[in-house]
Design a protein around this motif. Structure first.
Motif, mmCIF file in Angstrom:
data_model
loop_
_atom_site.group_PDB
_atom_site.id
_atom_site.type_symbol
_atom_site.label_atom_id
_atom_site.label_comp_id
_atom_site.label_asym_id
_atom_site.label_seq_id
_atom_site.Cartn_x
_atom_site.Cartn_y
_atom_site.Cartn_z
ATOM 1 N N ALA A 99 12.912 -1.881 -5.315
ATOM 2 C CA ALA A 99 11.551 -2.276 -4.962
ATOM 3 C C ALA A 99 11.602 -3.617 -4.244
ATOM 4 O O ALA A 99 12.469 -4.452 -4.514
ATOM 5 N N ALA A 100 10.682 -3.823 -3.308
ATOM 6 C CA ALA A 100 10.658 -5.071 -2.542
ATOM 7 C C ALA A 100 9.241 -5.352 -2.071
ATOM 8 O O ALA A 100 8.398 -4.449 -1.982
ATOM 9 N N VAL A 101 8.981 -6.616 -1.785
ATOM 10 C CA VAL A 101 7.726 -7.048 -1.187
ATOM 11 C C VAL A 101 8.030 -7.535 0.223
ATOM 12 O O VAL A 101 8.945 -8.340 0.422
ATOM 13 N N VAL A 102 7.301 -7.037 1.200
ATOM 14 C CA VAL A 102 7.545 -7.381 2.601
ATOM 15 C C VAL A 102 7.064 -8.812 2.866
ATOM 16 O O VAL A 102 5.909 -9.148 2.584
ATOM 17 N N LYS A 103 7.964 -9.645 3.390
ATOM 18 C CA LYS A 103 7.637 -11.059 3.615
ATOM 19 C C LYS A 103 6.941 -11.302 4.948
ATOM 20 O O LYS A 103 6.226 -12.289 5.109
ATOM 21 N N THR A 104 7.183 -10.416 5.929
ATOM 22 C CA THR A 104 6.560 -10.539 7.246
ATOM 23 C C THR A 104 6.136 -9.151 7.713
ATOM 24 O O THR A 104 6.592 -8.141 7.176
ATOM 25 N N ASP A 105 5.284 -9.076 8.707
ATOM 26 C CA ASP A 105 4.939 -7.782 9.304
ATOM 27 C C ASP A 105 6.207 -7.133 9.855
ATOM 28 O O ASP A 105 7.030 -7.798 10.482
ATOM 29 N N GLU A 106 6.373 -5.832 9.613
ATOM 30 C CA GLU A 106 7.554 -5.106 10.073
ATOM 31 C C GLU A 106 7.135 -3.954 10.973
ATOM 32 O O GLU A 106 6.128 -3.285 10.715
ATOM 33 N N ASN A 107 7.928 -3.701 12.017
ATOM 34 C CA ASN A 107 7.680 -2.576 12.924
ATOM 35 C C ASN A 107 8.561 -1.382 12.620
ATOM 36 O O ASN A 107 8.305 -0.280 13.093
ATOM 37 N N PHE A 108 9.633 -1.588 11.875
ATOM 38 C CA PHE A 108 10.437 -0.472 11.391
ATOM 39 C C PHE A 108 11.288 -0.970 10.235
ATOM 40 O O PHE A 108 11.513 -2.167 10.063
ATOM 41 N N ILE A 109 11.736 -0.051 9.402
ATOM 42 C CA ILE A 109 12.651 -0.393 8.323
ATOM 43 C C ILE A 109 13.798 0.606 8.323
ATOM 44 O O ILE A 109 13.680 1.708 8.854
ATOM 45 N N VAL A 110 14.918 0.203 7.734
ATOM 46 C CA VAL A 110 16.118 1.030 7.698
ATOM 47 C C VAL A 110 16.492 1.281 6.244
ATOM 48 O O VAL A 110 16.692 0.339 5.466
ATOM 49 N N LEU A 111 16.555 2.557 5.881
ATOM 50 C CA LEU A 111 16.954 2.964 4.543
ATOM 51 C C LEU A 111 18.423 3.357 4.601
ATOM 52 O O LEU A 111 18.802 4.189 5.412
#
Length: 580
Positions: free
Chosen positions: A157-169
């Motif tokens: 689990a994580a909290v996003v620190k900045t706006d993101e346009n994509f993430i990598v799993l």
């Protein structure tokens, strides 16, 4: 409150752009089968699965082990002492707001996984910060597997620190033995992304298309005065007009660009055309349109870019030659590219052969043993000497191209691209300085060069010239295109435009049922509704270079300062007609 701004429909391949409940076939931005690896191959162009392995690992789809469905991905480690690791990743194109809560999970099974650093685990990443080189979103799962373990779900689990346009799993594996990964799951603030579509519903879609219709115009009978009029209605001080191309090998694009250039010459006082080509290789072309001298077929072949060796471009050149016969305000063509491959060294050597000093120095540049740093220094010193001694303009331009080609060639990857584009913008700026106060010029290049994106030539021009730089890009829906085959390296006209992405501008334009459309994207980007319900999403457009490719779409940044002022949509297209 939903914090997910956009992801392509993950469960269906159509409907998200269907108007009046009519389905349209298109590809989602992300294939939901990728989550459970129900794919034909790991290299499928329709998935966002990627992997990184070396000689210590093997990876494949496995139909003998899975948590459900029929497949998983198996990674086999061959060396218990390996200090490297294998990575299996899914890139998810999704906009996530700051402070959103992410929960990521995957099912993992291991068999005899051992070694000093043996492990199977989970990782989550976002964008790398360009200034610091770090990842604001970067986290490993706490639970890891070793030895032999049956199917186990591991979570982070994580909290996003900045706006993101994509993430990598990512699933990671190190050591000797085997690990299987299956059924990735991702939730944002409790919402499974598989349930998120591009638009909330058909009502929102219909409102978007109705609002956008205010900024589109059907192009009737190839009448491109609409584009000319738009440019005329812009700041009267417009100096540079970027004309792009979604592919280097589409007949209709080159025909439209040719017709548009003719219109801009007649109506907008365009007097110069800067090509994405070498200066030295375009000198004979310029001589041809000014004086009619030379064998045109041979001249076009010597440009060194196959995209100009076409019937469409040939017809434009002949028109320019005939136009120049009737006017005192001659049209000039000049190459502004800086990558290596031109004839600058050969021509400069020939033109300075009576200068013993220069000739001696040039010999050093011909040696393979001369380091690139020395070639940069030597070529620049030659350029400066020629400038100080007031040499012929063409000689100085030859020397500048040579110096720039060595300078850009010291870089690779994105840095190479950025430097190359910055030099194109520099050269365009020099051409612009030669224009009279009421004249304009064309910059002919690929959409990726003319776009106002930072570190592209168009971005550099936009930063310097502001509203005095206007650009026109292209959207393609169906058809074939010419390109170099990536395996045989031969030029081929039998390449297919892949099915449009559901989240592409091409697909959206197709809803209006016009064969050709002019989209005033500059004005559309200022519309409050469209800014919040369309351009805040991860839109894509088709973009193909000189090589044939299955990966035909790129993301569009929704920042108006990095976009296109105008876009011309073409529904059906054909490959460029190569000169025989």
């Amino acid at each position: 409150m939903r914090t997910i701004a956009i992801i392509a429909s993950l469960l269906i391949t159509n409907l998200i752009f269907s108007q009046e409940n009519k389905s349209t076939l298109c590809l989602p931005m992300f294939n939901s089968n990728s989550f459970s690896f129900e794919l034909d191959t790991l290299e499928s162009s329709e998935s966002d699965v990627s992997y990184l392995i070396d000689k210590n690992y093997q990876i494949d789809l496995d139909e003998t082990q899975f948590i459900d469905g029929k497949k998983s991905v198996g990674i086999t480690g061959l060396n218990q002492d390996s200090k490297t690791y294998a990575t299996l990743s899914l890139t998810v194109p999704i906009k996530i707001k700051k402070n959103a809560h992410i929960v990521l999970s995957v099912w993992v099974k291991t068999d005899s996984l051992y070694g000093v650093n043996s492990i199977a685990m989970l990782r989550l990443m976002g964008h790398r910060d360009k200034d610091t080189g770090t990842f604001p979103l970067f986290k490993f799962g706490e639970k890891t597997l070793k030895g032999s373990e049956d199917w186990t779900q591991i979570t982070l689990a994580a909290v996003v620190k900045t706006d993101e346009n994509f993430i990598v799993l990512s699933g990671l594996m190190q050591g000797k033995g085997k690990a299987w990964f299956d059924n990735f799951e991702l939730k944002i603030d409790g919402e499974d992304i598989k349930n998120v579509s591009f638009f909330k519903d058909n009502n929102q879609l219909n409102t978007v298309t109705n609002t956008l219709s205010k900024y589109i115009t059907k192009i009737e009978d190839n009448n491109l005065e609409q584009v000319s009029n738009f440019i005329s209605n812009q700041n009267s001080k417009v100096r540079i007009i970027g004309l792009g191309e979604a592919t280097h090998g589409t007949s209709e694009i080159y025909s439209y660009k040719s017709d548009l250039i003719k219109t801009l010459i007649k109506n907008n006082n365009v007097t110069k055309i800067a090509l994405e080509a070498y200066y030295t290789n375009t000198e004979d072309l310029n001589t041809y349109i000014l004086k009619g001298e030379g064998n045109l077929k041979k001249i076009l072949a010597n440009i060194g870019f196959w995209s100009y060796y076409t019937i469409e471009f040939k017809e434009l050149v002949i028109w320019l030659k005939n136009y120049n016969k009737k006017t005192n305000n001659k049209i000039i063509i000049v190459g502004v590219d800086s990558q290596s491959g031109g004839n600058a060294l050969k021509i400069l050597t020939e033109r300075t052969k009576r200068n013993t000093h220069i000739s001696t120095i040039l010999k050093e540049l011909k040696k393979d043993s001369t380091e690139i740093s020395d070639k940069i220094r030597i070529s620049n010193s030659i350029l400066q000497e020629l400038i100080k001694t007031n040499q012929d303009k063409n000689i100085i331009m030859n020397a500048r191209e040579l110096s720039q080609s060595y300078f850009v060639n010291q870089y690779k990857g994105l840095k190479y691209t950025s430097v190359r584009d910055s030099l194109q913008a520099f050269n365009i700026g020099n051409v612009e300085k030669e224009l009279a106060s009421d004249e304009k010029m064309i910059y002919w290049a690929h959409d990726q060069h003319i776009r106002k994106k930072p570190n592209s030539a168009g971005g550099f021009l936009n930063e310097k010239y502001k509203d005095r730089y206007v650009n026109v890009g292209f959207l393609l829906e169906n058809g074939k295109y010419s390109a170099v085959d990536k395996d045989t390296k031969k030029l081929d006209s039998d390449n297919d435009l892949k099915l449009v992405k559901c989240t592409s501008l091409e697909n959206l334009m197709g809803k209006y049922n016009y064969p050709t459309i002019l989209l005033n994207s500059k004005s559309a980007l200022t519309d409050p509704y469209l800014k919040n319900n369309l351009f805040n999403k991860l839109l894509v457009k088709r973009s193909i270079g000189a090589l044939e490719t299955n990966y035909q779409f790129i993301s569009l940044n929704n920042d108006p300062n990095t976009f296109f002022d105008l876009l011309i949509y073409i529904k059906d297209s054909n490959p460029s007609q190569l000169i025989k």
